[in-house]
Scaffold this active site. Structure first.
Site, PDB file in Angstrom:
ATOM      1  CD  GLU A 175      -3.059  -1.067   2.193  1.00  0.00           C
ATOM      2  OE1 GLU A 175      -2.949  -0.234   3.111  1.00  0.00           O
ATOM      3  OE2 GLU A 175      -4.004  -1.882   2.137  1.00  0.00           O
ATOM      4  CD  GLU A 294      -4.144  -5.829   3.002  1.00  0.00           C
ATOM      5  OE1 GLU A 294      -5.067  -5.175   3.550  1.00  0.00           O
ATOM      6  OE2 GLU A 294      -2.936  -5.551   3.088  1.00  0.00           O
TER       7      GLU A 294
END
Length: 507
Positions: A175, A294
């Site tokens: 991320e 995710e």
């Protein structure tokens, strides 16, 4: 008379793709109680000689989790892997910046590799591209995969691990578009670093597969330009781009909540389009694959988590992100699994985030039992019965509108043909909250198949939860709900239900 309907046509020649089993992966991060009192608790009544909880291992093996992402997540962007290896008594304690906890480093790379073998899972290992870079990533790869005769491979051997871990999948950070990420970067900064890291790592081990960071979610202001910019830098040297998304029913609108898998579908299509744009721009012959590493429901414990990190920081393994999932959460997880199967030609890996205690299908009590949350069951069913070839269902169904979505199908479905076992499995969710719907399936292509089982997960209360003491939400096998005649299968789908309909060729 109800106008609700759902029809699918299944043909063994109408294929999406052979499913990569890694689509049923999961995730363990050094966050909250995922590791400590989750998978690892020396002194627990079920602990093995290494301190791993065998009750948890049994539940992981029951699912058949093929790959587990580790050690993060946000955690990885301040992870010093060298602190996690060697004699445990000599390992330092570190401030963990992502979740404002203290990391004791009792479980590290080698211990997790040992746990993964016991769980029957491969590892998707993430490297720190937040506070560190190419050298640390290459050193970790050498430590894990090189056989012997170099600084870091010999260091591994000195730590009592003679054979390489041979880890094949590596994430290039996590991320990195997020301002919350330690070492956050612009798309161009990250793309350049990821590409140079990828090239160096593949010099060490050309057999590895590399995952580059996509956007943290579709709400990011840089999405999807982030994907385009990163791939313009790294397309030739990486194999996957990651997707992350979480959904929640914050407005207590179940119909709208269950429509959020349509957003996931749109997300996947957008990233595929972006990948293919860069492919065309580069005149490449390679298709970029997707790693949805995710995904889950996450919203129940947000306020508690914020309070813990703000007012009680730097504890070891505090209770964080411990969402207690209810029945409607299980329905959305089922819908998200169906969405992944529908895109299995490009989504080759995926990770339900996470596996134990932290937004997880498996929960534990310290010194007590491990137990199954409601979302455990669709995950179990998909992993167990969703191996083989994903079929194009050609779904036709009645539709409805919600607060945020229009044209939402009342029924969502995916089908998997296990050609080796001669089994056909239909996964179906009835999203209608009021009415049973009959699913009509044309299975004439599967001549000689007979109904094996119809599993249903249903409950009158959308907010029903499981606990260590009570499994209120449980799947059951039903009889008399299906009729198979002349190649046409009729199946009753109760209102708001997850269904697994299994057929097998007569032996």
């Amino acid at each position: 008379m109800s106008k609700k309907f759902a029809k699918i046509t299944l043909d063994r020649d109408f294929r999406i793709s052979r499913i990569d089993k890694r689509i049923y992966g999961s995730f363990i991060e050094h966050l909250g109680r995922a590791v400590y009192t989750g998978i690892y608790q020396p002194g627990h009544p079920t602990a093995d000689e290494a301190g791993f909880r065998k009750d948890v291992l049994d539940l992981v093996r029951e699912i058949g989790v093929p790959i587990v992402r580790y050690p993060g997540g946000n955690f990885v962007s301040n992870f010093y892997w060298e602190d996690s290896v060697g004699p445990v008594a000599e390992r330092p304690r570190r401030l963990e910046l992502a979740w404002r906890s203290t990391e004791p480093n009792l479980v590290g790379v080698n211990e997790f590799a040992d746990w993964s073998k016991k769980a029957g899972s491969d590892i998707m290992l993430a490297v720190n591209l937040g506070t560190r870079g190419i050298d640390a990533a290459c050193n970790l790869l050498e430590y894990c995969n090189h056989p012997f005769g170099t600084k870091y491979s010999d260091l591994r051997i000195s730590h009592g691990v003679k054979d390489p871990h041979d880890i094949k999948v590596w994430c290039l950070g996590n991320e990195m578009d997020g301002p919350w990420q330690t070492g956050h970067k612009t798309a161009l900064e990250y793309g350049r670093l990821a590409d140079e890291t990828a090239k160096a790592m593949k010099q060490i081990d050309p057999s590895i597969e590399l995952v580059v960071c996509g956007s943290s979610n579709t709400g990011m202001p840089t999405y999807p330009q982030w994907e385009a910019t990163v791939l313009e830098q790294a397309y030739d040297d990486v194999d996957y781009i990651s997707l992350h998304t979480y959904y929640g029913n914050r407005f207590h609108d179940t119909a709208n909540f269950l429509a959020q898998s349509d957003d996931m579908d749109h997300f996947i299509k957008t990233v595929i389009s972006t990948c293919d744009f860069v492919k065309a721009k580069k005149r490449s012959k390679k298709d970029m694959m997707l790693s949805f590493d995710e995904w889950n429901v996450w919203f129940h414990a947000n306020e508690e988590d914020d309070d813990t990190m703000k007012n009680r920081p730097w504890s070891v393994a505090p209770a964080l992100l411990e969402d207690h999932y209810d029945f409607e959460d299980a329905l959305l997880v089922g819908l998200m699994l169906i969405t992944l199967l529908k895109h299995s030609d490009r989504v080759r890996m995926a990770c339900l985030a996470q596996l134990v205690n932290v937004i997880a299908p498996i929960m534990t009590e310290k010194d007590g039992p491990a137990w199954k949350q409601t979302i455990y069951y669709p995950y179990l069913h998909a992993s167990k019965y969703g191996r083989g070839v994903a079929l194009n269902t050609a779904l036709r169904a009645s539709r409805h509108d919600t607060m945020d979505y229009s044209g939402v199908t009342d029924v969502e479905s995916a089908a998997v043909w296990n050609d080796e076992e001669e089994e056909l499995t239909i996964f179906a969710v009835n999203r209608d909250l009021q009415e049973e719907i009959v699913l009509e399936s044309d299975v004439r292509s599967f001549e000689g198949y007979e109904l094996l089982e119809h599993i249903v997960l249903a409950h009158e209360e959308m907010t029903a939860v499981n606990s260590a003491q009570t499994q209120a939400v449980l799947p059951k096998s039903v009889t008399g709900w299906d009729g198979l005649e002349s190649g046409f299968l009729s199946s009753r789908l109760p209102k708001a239900s997850w269904n697994v309909i299994r057929l097998k060729k007569k032996g």
